[in-house]
Design an enzyme around this catalytic site. Structure first.
Site, PDB file in Angstrom:
ATOM      1  N   GLU A 183      -5.021  -8.573   0.807  1.00  0.00           N
ATOM      2  CA  GLU A 183      -5.687  -8.196   2.071  1.00  0.00           C
ATOM      3  C   GLU A 183      -7.167  -7.983   1.819  1.00  0.00           C
ATOM      4  OE1 GLU A 183      -4.275  -4.841   4.356  1.00  0.00           O
ATOM      5  OE2 GLU A 183      -2.181  -5.431   4.046  1.00  0.00           O
ATOM      6  N   GLU A 230       0.814  -1.222   0.000  1.00  0.00           N
ATOM      7  CA  GLU A 230       0.000   0.000   0.000  1.00  0.00           C
ATOM      8  C   GLU A 230       0.845   1.268   0.000  1.00  0.00           C
ATOM      9  OE1 GLU A 230      -2.851  -0.290   3.182  1.00  0.00           O
ATOM     10  OE2 GLU A 230      -3.729  -2.128   2.393  1.00  0.00           O
TER      11      GLU A 230
HETATM   12  O1  IFM Z   1      -4.034  -3.028   9.250  1.00  0.00           O
HETATM   13  C1  IFM Z   1      -4.009  -2.509   7.971  1.00  0.00           C
HETATM   14  C2  IFM Z   1      -2.842  -3.069   7.186  1.00  0.00           C
HETATM   15  O2  IFM Z   1      -1.638  -2.842   7.834  1.00  0.00           O
HETATM   16  C3  IFM Z   1      -2.771  -2.426   5.825  1.00  0.00           C
HETATM   17  N1  IFM Z   1      -4.033  -2.512   5.152  1.00  0.00           N
HETATM   18  C4  IFM Z   1      -5.215  -2.133   5.863  1.00  0.00           C
HETATM   19  C5  IFM Z   1      -5.270  -2.828   7.208  1.00  0.00           C
HETATM   20  C6  IFM Z   1      -6.540  -2.399   7.972  1.00  0.00           C
HETATM   21  O3  IFM Z   1      -6.546  -1.031   8.173  1.00  0.00           O
END
Ligand code: IFM
Length: 469
Positions: A370, A165
């Protein structure tokens, strides 16, 4: 009809170093920007820090046993840069590398595929003190670090991700300041975005020249499903502008080797982008083996003349916008139920994002690196942790992933965020994303109902109904 995923589909869970490890001062590790930030009063809810986190640094073997018990085939983790290369320069620390080698060996011994992310936001503080991601040198330091980790683990890890990200690193870290290092300078945020892109390209080159041919190199983006509140030209223009800053600023250079012309024009009053040097875009466009997608919730925007402005873009509270030169854009709550983060639940955004990237990059496999939800989970009297809302969230999003596959997207796997409750950045330990519940007093791990549900999915490849609990 049962919803069945392809037999080769990879099922995993995910975590990140600063969110779970603890052991902040052990084994030669030096502070990262998140150590500095979390120790600065007022930056993280409750003054929480990652000093201990969920103590994974000491409980690694038991955590892998727990994963094996759940029967999930892959584990996505990140390496803490200051644990293996303190201060971000110079030689590696053997103890740091040994920790990850031990983790990988434990995973392989249990038949769990390790999926390694090099950077999930814990920049060595010394590199930030030298200017951080807004400075070009950080991209070169990142490539050196990538080579160190590849040399150490390339014989046993096949799936590599450079950055997690980069949008958050650039725009929350240097724009709104709700993430470390907490700077609030829109030009620094744009420079950081470019140097993250460049760092990715340089690291991808370093990985390719170090790793065996079978290794796969990827990056995980968090594309936003940006929706216009109405179809008015002004709202559509707000959508275009945020799409450029959220998505195309990364996807276009990575996949096409260009920055979007409209992005350069929108931000021209802030910068002439002269920090982009002549060969940079060719480096950034290094071929990928797959693209990681992190998706949680859609984004709804309108032109700022709209009278129903909600100052909430899902990215924390700050007087400074993470969106450079987008003062004329308002953010709105998407309709529908929300998770504990306040994020609207809308699996159509997952489908939209997957279809978009499969059209933009035909032939490039996609991986959901994710997806998940925070809820206010608590153990009940029976000692178990029942989390039907999380199962419903996952069910809806996985059905959307399945639909995208049916519609032609080449999605190869899914990683649930997160294996266990952990340090949720500026929210500290107040938000629980885990499939496994953590009692932060005792560090006891208790799989929630969703963990068993997900385990059945990983075993059978068939999306189970959500049980009534
Ligand atoms: O916890 C975070 C992660 O580190 C990166 N993506 C989003 C998740 C939830 O906010």
């Amino acid at each position: 009809m049962p919803v069945s995923f392809p037999p080769t589909f990879l099922w995993g869970t995910a975590t990140a170093s600063y969110q779970i490890e603890g052991g902040a001062q052990e084994g030669g590790r030096t502070p990262s920007i998140w150590d500095t930030f979390s120790h600065t009063p007022g930056k993280v809810e409750g003054g929480h820090t990652g000093d201990v986190a969920v103590d994974h640094f000491h409980r690694r073997a038991a955590d892998v046993e727990m994963m094996a018990g759940l029967g999930v085939g892959a584990y996505r983790f990140s390496v803490s840069w200051p644990r293996v290369q303190p201060t971000g320069r110079g030689p590696a620390v053997q103890q740091g590398l040994d920790f990850y080698r031990g983790l990988v060996d434990d995973l392989l011994a249990k038949g769990i595929k390790p999926v390694l992310t090099l950077y999930h936001w814990d920049l060595p503080q010394e590199l930030e003190s030298a200017g951080g991601w807004p400075e070009r040198d950080t991209a070169h330091r990142f490539a050196d670090y990538a080579r160190i980790v590849a040399d150490a683990l390339g014989d046993r890890v096949d799936m590599w991700t450079t950055l997690n990200e980069p949008w958050c690193s650039a725009f929350l870290g240097y724009g709104s300041g709700v993430h470390a290092p907490g700077r609030t300078d829109p030009v620094a945020a744009l420079r950081a975005a470019h140097h993250l892109n460049l760092g990715h390209g340089l690291a991808a080159q370093a990985l390719r020249s170090t790793l065996p041919a079978r290794a796969q190199v990827s990056i995980s983006l968090n594309p936003a499903a940006v929706r216009a509140k109405t179809q008015s030209p002004a709202d559509l223009d707000a959508q275009r502008r945020i799409d450029a800053l959220a998505n195309r600023i990364f996807a276009d250079p990575l996949l096409n080797g260009t920055y979007p012309q409209d992005l350069l024009a929108d931000t021209a009053r802030l910068t002439d982008w002269s920090f982009v040097e002549s060969n940079d875009l060719a480096i950034i466009k290094h071929p990928l083996d797959s693209l990681g997608i992190n998706y949680y919730s859609p984004t709804v925007v309108s032109s700022a003349t709209d009278s129903h402005v909600v100052r909430n873009d899902n990215h924390g509270v700050s007087d400074h916008s993470p969106w450079p030169a987008a003062d004329a854009v308002s953010f709105h709550q998407a309709p529908g139920d929300r998770t504990e983060m306040g994020w609207a639940i809308d699996p159509t955004g997952m489908h939209e994002v997957l279809m978009h990237y499969s059209r933009m990059a035909p032939g490039l496999p996609l991986m959901i690196t994710e997806n998940g939800a925070a809820y206010d989970d608590k153990p009940s009297a029976d000692g178990r942790v029942h989390d039907p809302e999380r199962m419903r969230y996952l069910h809806g999003h996985l059905a959307a992933v399945h639909q995208a596959i049916e519609d032609g997207a080449d999605v190869r796997g899914y990683f649930l965020w997160s294996l266990m409750d952990n340090f949720e950045w500026s929210y500290g330990y107040t938000k629980r994303f885990g499939a496994v519940y953590i009692d932060y007093e005792t560090q006891t791990r208790t799989p929630k109902s969703s963990a068993y549900w997900y385990s059945e999915l990983a075993r059978t490849g068939v999306l189970p109904d959500v049980p009534v609990e």
